[in-house]
Scaffold this active site. Structure first.
Site, mmCIF file in Angstrom:
data_model
loop_
_atom_site.group_PDB
_atom_site.id
_atom_site.type_symbol
_atom_site.label_atom_id
_atom_site.label_comp_id
_atom_site.label_asym_id
_atom_site.label_seq_id
_atom_site.Cartn_x
_atom_site.Cartn_y
_atom_site.Cartn_z
ATOM 1 N N ASP A 41 -24.590 -31.713 152.491
ATOM 2 C CA ASP A 41 -23.164 -31.696 152.180
ATOM 3 C C ASP A 41 -22.458 -30.662 153.058
ATOM 4 O O ASP A 41 -22.972 -29.548 153.280
ATOM 5 C CB ASP A 41 -22.945 -31.339 150.705
ATOM 6 C CG ASP A 41 -21.487 -31.476 150.296
ATOM 7 O OD1 ASP A 41 -21.069 -32.609 150.005
ATOM 8 O OD2 ASP A 41 -20.782 -30.452 150.292
ATOM 9 N N ASN A 68 -9.807 -29.633 155.096
ATOM 10 C CA ASN A 68 -8.996 -30.853 155.143
ATOM 11 C C ASN A 68 -7.562 -30.572 154.694
ATOM 12 O O ASN A 68 -6.596 -31.052 155.297
ATOM 13 C CB ASN A 68 -9.628 -31.914 154.251
ATOM 14 C CG ASN A 68 -9.445 -33.324 154.794
ATOM 15 O OD1 ASN A 68 -9.293 -33.527 155.988
ATOM 16 N ND2 ASN A 68 -9.452 -34.298 153.907
ATOM 17 N N ASP A 75 -11.389 -35.683 159.711
ATOM 18 C CA ASP A 75 -12.204 -36.774 160.260
ATOM 19 C C ASP A 75 -12.957 -36.313 161.500
ATOM 20 O O ASP A 75 -14.137 -36.668 161.694
ATOM 21 C CB ASP A 75 -11.313 -37.968 160.606
ATOM 22 C CG ASP A 75 -10.804 -38.695 159.369
ATOM 23 O OD1 ASP A 75 -11.326 -38.431 158.273
ATOM 24 O OD2 ASP A 75 -9.882 -39.525 159.510
ATOM 25 N N GLU A 126 -18.091 -36.285 152.468
ATOM 26 C CA GLU A 126 -18.666 -35.304 153.407
ATOM 27 C C GLU A 126 -20.166 -35.143 153.197
ATOM 28 O O GLU A 126 -20.761 -34.165 153.642
ATOM 29 C CB GLU A 126 -17.966 -33.947 153.264
ATOM 30 C CG GLU A 126 -18.166 -33.252 151.928
ATOM 31 C CD GLU A 126 -17.111 -33.625 150.895
ATOM 32 O OE1 GLU A 126 -16.864 -32.805 149.993
ATOM 33 O OE2 GLU A 126 -16.533 -34.728 150.980
#
Length: 368
Positions: A232, A240, A249, A275
């Site tokens: 992760d 983000n 992204d 993620e």
């Protein structure tokens, strides 16, 4: 004029045979069998072309060369030469006139000439065969026949040249048709393969998706013990929110690139979702798995040093590890265990790895 209908009839027959061969190849052939079946089918096509008698010696000929052209152009010299074995044997058994001359001119020479234009990408279907190759090969064979006839007869007749020009036109048109058929079949195969790839590939990271990961992992677990790593990306939500979804992204693309280039060659990495990434590894030794996970954490942290200088929460990865206790273990159970170990890595401060067995030991101590 009937003699001029012979090559026209043969050309139609050859186009039909090529269609059947392509369908057989798409349904039955694999790379291991193709080495044998390609020359076998080519040789049989040559024999069918030879069943029409030659209208005149050294003049108008049949189309036995065309299957050899395709074999040499598509598969290269070894298979092209192997493809001449059956028609050569048929010529000898049938006591054909000028047998060795015909073998050399109509089988061996076409195999050698067409092989010059071979490209390995033609064989696997990733590259279309240029139409110009058909014109080049047919022209070279035409000139070779004129040269041989001139050396043997010493004077070329207009009748012979006219016959050869007619055959050049028939051979070129048929050869072009065969190439177009093969190219169309390859385009359909490439389109199907692209659709399958898109269905099994994550569009953002270009890694395999969970849909393709599950059957591969299940098959591997049915054969032997394997390990699962749940990976992760730490602090992704904060990153983000701070820089926007486009930068988020790009971060996912970068971490997928890092992981892909630092996992073991025999292991299988996929995007689990969001993620999270999932890794199927053949390594089951706890110490080696620890070193493996530690190296992945280190490489990820090093790769994002430049980004971590501009954010309060560093971009790192956390890993949870679970190893099958025996072959034929349940994949869903392994994923659940690795996920629980991942949560523990997060709870302990991130940028670290945890074995699920460590959680079991900890639970036993707490229960005691």
């Amino acid at each position: 004029m009937n003699e001029y209908l012979v090559p026209l009839t043969s050309a139609c027959t050859l186009v039909t045979l090529n269609y059947v061969a392509m369908k057989v190849r798409s349904k039955m052939l694999t790379d291991s069998f193709e080495q044998l079946l390609a020359p076998l089918l080519t040789g049989l096509a040559c024999i069918i072309m030879m069943l029409e008698p030659l209208p005149e010696p050294f003049g108008l000929i049949d189309l036995r060369s065309l299957p050899i052209f395709m074999a040499g152009l598509r598969y290269g010299m070894p298979i092209a030469l192997l493809s001449t074995v059956l028609p050569t044997g048929f010529s000898l058994i049938s006591h054909e006139n000028h047998v060795w001359f015909n073998i050399a001119q109509d089988l061996l020479a076409p195999a050698l000439i067409s092989s010059v234009f071979h490209n390995k990408e033609y064989r696997n279907g990733f590259l279309d065969i240029p139409i110009r190759h058909s014109l080049q090969i047919c022209t070279y064979v035409f000139l070779l026949r004129l040269l041989i006839h001139g050396l043997l007869i010493s004077r070329l007749s207009w009748h012979y040249v006219g016959d050869q020009l007619f055959m050049l036109a028939i051979m070129s048109a048929t050869f072009i048709t065969l190439i177009i058929m093969v190219n169309d079949e390859n385009k359909s195969w490439r389109l199907q393969r692209q659709m399958e790839l898109q269905a099994n590939q994550d569009s953002l990271t270009k890694l395999p998706n969970l849909r393709s990961f599950m059957p591969i992992a299940n098959n591997a677990l049915n054969r032997r013990q394997m390990s699962i790593m749940m990976i992760d990306l730490d602090n992704f939500k904060q990153y983000n929110d701070l820089f926007g979804h486009l930068e988020g992204d790009q971060l996912l693309r970068e971490i997928s690139h890092v992981l892909r280039h630092h996992i073991r060659e025999e292991d299988y990495l996929a995007r689990y979702g969001g993620e999270e990434f999932i890794l199927l590894s053949s390594e089951i030794d706890p110490i080696k798995l620890s070193l493996y996970a530690q190296r992945l954490c280190f490489m990820a942290a090093q790769s994002f040093l430049h980004k971590n200088q501009s954010v309060a929460t560093p971009i790192t990865i956390s890993i949870g590890i679970s190893t099958a206790k025996s072959p034929q273990a349940e994949l869903t159970q392994l994923i659940y265990e690795a996920d629980q170990a991942l949560y523990e890595s997060k709870r302990q401060g991130k940028n670290r790895f945890t074995h699920y067995k460590e959680l079991q030991v900890l639970d036993q101590k707490m229960n005691a």
